[in-house]
Design a protein around this motif. Structure first.
Motif, PDB file in Angstrom:
ATOM      1  N   GLY A 179       4.421 -15.150 -10.581  1.00  0.00           N
ATOM      2  CA  GLY A 179       4.899 -16.074  -9.559  1.00  0.00           C
ATOM      3  C   GLY A 179       5.650 -15.383  -8.440  1.00  0.00           C
ATOM      4  N   ALA A 180       6.467 -14.390  -8.802  1.00  0.00           N
ATOM      5  CA  ALA A 180       7.251 -13.686  -7.789  1.00  0.00           C
ATOM      6  C   ALA A 180       6.354 -12.930  -6.816  1.00  0.00           C
ATOM      7  CB  ALA A 180       8.234 -12.729  -8.467  1.00  0.00           C
ATOM      8  N   PHE A 181       5.346 -12.255  -7.335  1.00  0.00           N
ATOM      9  CA  PHE A 181       4.434 -11.523  -6.456  1.00  0.00           C
ATOM     10  C   PHE A 181       3.604 -12.473  -5.595  1.00  0.00           C
ATOM     11  CE2 PHE A 181       4.411  -7.581  -9.319  1.00  0.00           C
ATOM     12  CZ  PHE A 181       5.224  -6.884  -8.447  1.00  0.00           C
ATOM     13  N   LEU A 182       3.102 -13.538  -6.213  1.00  0.00           N
ATOM     14  CA  LEU A 182       2.184 -14.440  -5.515  1.00  0.00           C
ATOM     15  C   LEU A 182       2.870 -15.247  -4.419  1.00  0.00           C
ATOM     16  CD1 LEU A 182      -0.651 -15.709  -5.324  1.00  0.00           C
ATOM     17  CD2 LEU A 182       0.065 -17.345  -7.082  1.00  0.00           C
ATOM     18  N   LEU A 183       4.045 -15.769  -4.699  1.00  0.00           N
ATOM     19  CA  LEU A 183       4.686 -16.709  -3.780  1.00  0.00           C
ATOM     20  C   LEU A 183       5.814 -16.103  -2.956  1.00  0.00           C
ATOM     21  CD1 LEU A 183       4.863 -19.862  -6.099  1.00  0.00           C
ATOM     22  CD2 LEU A 183       3.106 -19.252  -4.429  1.00  0.00           C
ATOM     23  N   TRP A 184       6.262 -14.911  -3.321  1.00  0.00           N
ATOM     24  CA  TRP A 184       7.393 -14.335  -2.584  1.00  0.00           C
ATOM     25  C   TRP A 184       7.128 -12.912  -2.094  1.00  0.00           C
ATOM     26  CZ3 TRP A 184      10.378 -10.335  -5.104  1.00  0.00           C
ATOM     27  CH2 TRP A 184      11.351  -9.782  -4.262  1.00  0.00           C
ATOM     28  N   ASP A 185       6.928 -11.967  -2.994  1.00  0.00           N
ATOM     29  CA  ASP A 185       6.913 -10.552  -2.607  1.00  0.00           C
ATOM     30  C   ASP A 185       5.757 -10.204  -1.677  1.00  0.00           C
ATOM     31  OD1 ASP A 185       7.830  -7.627  -3.165  1.00  0.00           O
ATOM     32  OD2 ASP A 185       5.681  -7.622  -3.559  1.00  0.00           O
ATOM     33  N   ILE A 186       4.541 -10.538  -2.064  1.00  0.00           N
ATOM     34  CA  ILE A 186       3.380 -10.160  -1.245  1.00  0.00           C
ATOM     35  C   ILE A 186       3.390 -10.877   0.103  1.00  0.00           C
ATOM     36  CG2 ILE A 186       0.857 -10.221  -1.122  1.00  0.00           C
ATOM     37  CD1 ILE A 186       0.838  -9.723  -4.163  1.00  0.00           C
ATOM     38  N   PRO A 187       3.622 -12.206   0.156  1.00  0.00           N
ATOM     39  CA  PRO A 187       3.707 -12.852   1.478  1.00  0.00           C
ATOM     40  C   PRO A 187       4.818 -12.276   2.355  1.00  0.00           C
ATOM     41  CG  PRO A 187       3.435 -14.498  -0.241  1.00  0.00           C
ATOM     42  CD  PRO A 187       3.687 -13.200  -0.937  1.00  0.00           C
ATOM     43  N   THR A 188       5.969 -11.979   1.756  1.00  0.00           N
ATOM     44  CA  THR A 188       7.076 -11.415   2.533  1.00  0.00           C
ATOM     45  C   THR A 188       6.744 -10.018   3.025  1.00  0.00           C
ATOM     46  OG1 THR A 188       8.665 -12.689   1.212  1.00  0.00           O
ATOM     47  CG2 THR A 188       9.536 -10.864   2.501  1.00  0.00           C
ATOM     48  N   SER A 189       6.106  -9.219   2.178  1.00  0.00           N
ATOM     49  CA  SER A 189       5.746  -7.853   2.566  1.00  0.00           C
ATOM     50  C   SER A 189       4.720  -7.845   3.697  1.00  0.00           C
ATOM     51  CB  SER A 189       5.194  -7.089   1.358  1.00  0.00           C
ATOM     52  OG  SER A 189       6.178  -6.963   0.350  1.00  0.00           O
ATOM     53  N   ILE A 190       3.850  -8.816   3.722  1.00  0.00           N
ATOM     54  CA  ILE A 190       2.868  -8.908   4.809  1.00  0.00           C
ATOM     55  C   ILE A 190       3.531  -9.393   6.095  1.00  0.00           C
ATOM     56  CG2 ILE A 190       0.791 -10.119   5.587  1.00  0.00           C
ATOM     57  CD1 ILE A 190      -0.136 -10.133   2.665  1.00  0.00           C
ATOM     58  N   ARG A 191       4.482 -10.298   5.960  1.00  0.00           N
ATOM     59  CA  ARG A 191       5.129 -10.896   7.133  1.00  0.00           C
ATOM     60  C   ARG A 191       6.142  -9.959   7.781  1.00  0.00           C
ATOM     61  NH1 ARG A 191       9.802 -13.670   7.520  1.00  0.00           N
ATOM     62  NH2 ARG A 191       9.998 -13.759   5.257  1.00  0.00           N
ATOM     63  N   ALA A 206       8.649  -4.030   8.392  1.00  0.00           N
ATOM     64  CA  ALA A 206       9.248  -2.886   7.701  1.00  0.00           C
ATOM     65  C   ALA A 206       8.808  -2.792   6.242  1.00  0.00           C
ATOM     66  CB  ALA A 206      10.773  -2.977   7.776  1.00  0.00           C
ATOM     67  N   LEU A 207       8.343  -3.903   5.684  1.00  0.00           N
ATOM     68  CA  LEU A 207       7.873  -3.921   4.298  1.00  0.00           C
ATOM     69  C   LEU A 207       6.360  -3.779   4.202  1.00  0.00           C
ATOM     70  CD1 LEU A 207      10.035  -6.905   2.976  1.00  0.00           C
ATOM     71  CD2 LEU A 207      10.340  -4.498   2.380  1.00  0.00           C
ATOM     72  N   ARG A 208       5.686  -3.717   5.339  1.00  0.00           N
ATOM     73  CA  ARG A 208       4.221  -3.742   5.368  1.00  0.00           C
ATOM     74  C   ARG A 208       3.662  -2.351   5.089  1.00  0.00           C
ATOM     75  NH1 ARG A 208       2.756  -6.021  10.747  1.00  0.00           N
ATOM     76  NH2 ARG A 208       4.150  -7.690  10.053  1.00  0.00           N
ATOM     77  N   LYS A 209       3.763  -1.934   3.833  1.00  0.00           N
ATOM     78  CA  LYS A 209       3.259  -0.632   3.408  1.00  0.00           C
ATOM     79  C   LYS A 209       2.001  -0.855   2.571  1.00  0.00           C
ATOM     80  CE  LYS A 209       8.005   1.058   3.250  1.00  0.00           C
ATOM     81  NZ  LYS A 209       9.094   1.595   2.395  1.00  0.00           N
ATOM     82  N   PRO A 210       0.844  -0.422   3.052  1.00  0.00           N
ATOM     83  CA  PRO A 210      -0.426  -0.738   2.376  1.00  0.00           C
ATOM     84  C   PRO A 210      -0.467  -0.320   0.909  1.00  0.00           C
ATOM     85  CG  PRO A 210      -0.845   0.155   4.555  1.00  0.00           C
ATOM     86  CD  PRO A 210       0.624   0.310   4.315  1.00  0.00           C
ATOM     87  N   ASP A 211       0.039   0.881   0.588  1.00  0.00           N
ATOM     88  CA  ASP A 211      -0.037   1.333  -0.802  1.00  0.00           C
ATOM     89  C   ASP A 211       0.813   0.464  -1.718  1.00  0.00           C
ATOM     90  OD1 ASP A 211       2.246   2.295   0.485  1.00  0.00           O
ATOM     91  OD2 ASP A 211       2.469   3.967  -0.924  1.00  0.00           O
ATOM     92  N   VAL A 212       1.980   0.043  -1.223  1.00  0.00           N
ATOM     93  CA  VAL A 212       2.857  -0.804  -2.032  1.00  0.00           C
ATOM     94  C   VAL A 212       2.255  -2.198  -2.196  1.00  0.00           C
ATOM     95  CG1 VAL A 212       5.140  -1.865  -2.175  1.00  0.00           C
ATOM     96  CG2 VAL A 212       4.909   0.482  -1.348  1.00  0.00           C
TER      97      VAL A 212
END
Length: 322
Positions: A142-154, A157-163
């Motif tokens: 749930g954390a990856f799907l609804l929070w971490d991945i959307p936030t990292s894309i948005r 500074a968090l938009r690191k492709p490998d991560v």
């Protein structure tokens, strides 16, 4: 039991915790009663559907915390500077992400450590059900799907492709663990491993503050110097924890534990001594490939950390007065 998709606390306690401890067990000095109490205190999932509900709740909670913290931090900066900017919101979102990630890693590493070191391992760490492991996997999903991945894309500074790719694969693995393979190894891979994430998150945040402070106008030399001193203290701690957990321990558990156990589970299924469903068989095979690649990834990331620390030390020495 796995085929039915139902795994209750009673099944877990009867199947695992009632088994007497052997003298070679890492938890042999603990009584079975204390183990039972520890396990009963941990949250569990009782079915894949319940796991999805836990995932939704965890993801929404993390996303809500992200929004609240981002808004609060942005308002604080705006109050000092007088006008909102894109960089203000970006910096606030990055810091909020670090705070939420730190809370999540403390939770998972704490539960994982309890489950991995202070409860008796089942006879089959791959196929025997771990309801608490299922709960942890659901939280990660749930954390990856609804929070971490959307936030990292948005957040740029968090938009690191490998991560991001790594976290997408982790989300898939968490989905497998939540639905068809809630195994004992979840305590390690989604829990113990994250012990090294705690100093890493703090180090990354301090580094981010240094970088963004250098971009600000005004007299910020004193602040940067203080942050740099903190960074120099965190650097060896972060590198050492990453090396011990992600490189040494991760490799050892994967090569000597998970991969042989996974292979044995597939052999048992082929010999009809253990019944597993086709999705479970595919899931185990996928996990074997993923864990092997993740082991190599840990070594790659460690080499990057070492290189970054060397560059920072060289930069500090060159900038220091002779």
């Amino acid at each position: 039991m796995l085929g039915s998709g139902i795994y209750t606390r009673q099944m877990y306690e009867t199947k695992i915790l009632s088994r007497p401890l052997d003298n070679n067990s890492s938890g042999s000095r603990l009584s079975s009663t204390s183990l039972r109490v520890s396990a009963a205190a941990l949250p569990t999932t009782v079915s894949p559907l319940h796991g999805l509900k836990v995932a939704a709740a965890a993801g929404l909670l993390a996303a809500t915390l992200q929004w609240l913290l981002s808004s609060a931090l942005a308002r604080r900066v705006i109050g000092r500077a007088g006008s909102p900017t894109a960089s203000t919101k970006e910096n606030a979102a990055y810091t909020a992400h670090s705070v939420v990630a730190l809370i999540l890693m403390l939770l998972l590493s704490g539960m994982g450590s309890l489950g991995w070191w202070f409860t008796h391992a089942p006879a089959n760490k791959i196929l025997d059900v771990s309801p608490t492991g299922g709960w942890m996997a659901a939280v990660v999903l749930g954390a990856f799907l609804l929070w971490d991945i959307p936030t990292s894309i948005r957040v740029k500074a968090l938009r690191k492709p490998d991560v991001i790719i790594h976290h997408i694969v982790m989300m898939v693995l968490a989905g497998i663990a939540t639905s068809i393979l809630p195994m004992h190894y979840i305590f390690y891979y989604f829990g113990v491993v994250e012990l090294s994430s705690v100093p890493l998150i703090i180090y990354d945040q301090v580094t981010f503050w240094i970088d963004t402070t250098n971009d600000d106008n005004g007299n910020t030399t004193g602040k940067v110097e203080r942050l740099t001193r903190i960074q120099s203290i965190l650097a060896p701690i972060t590198a050492l924890s990453f090396a011990l957990v992600r490189v040494v321990s991760f490799t050892k558990v994967t090569v000597e534990g998970f991969l042989p156990d996974a292979k044995a589970a597939l052999v048992a299924a082929a010999n009809k001594s253990r019944i597993i469903t086709p999705p479970q068989r595919i899931g185990i095979q996928f996990l074997m490939v993923a864990c092997t690649l993740f082991t190599l990834l840990q070594w790659f990331w460690f080499s990057q950390i070492v290189q970054a620390f060397r560059e920072q030390m060289a930069s500090s020495q060159s900038s220091s007065p002779s």
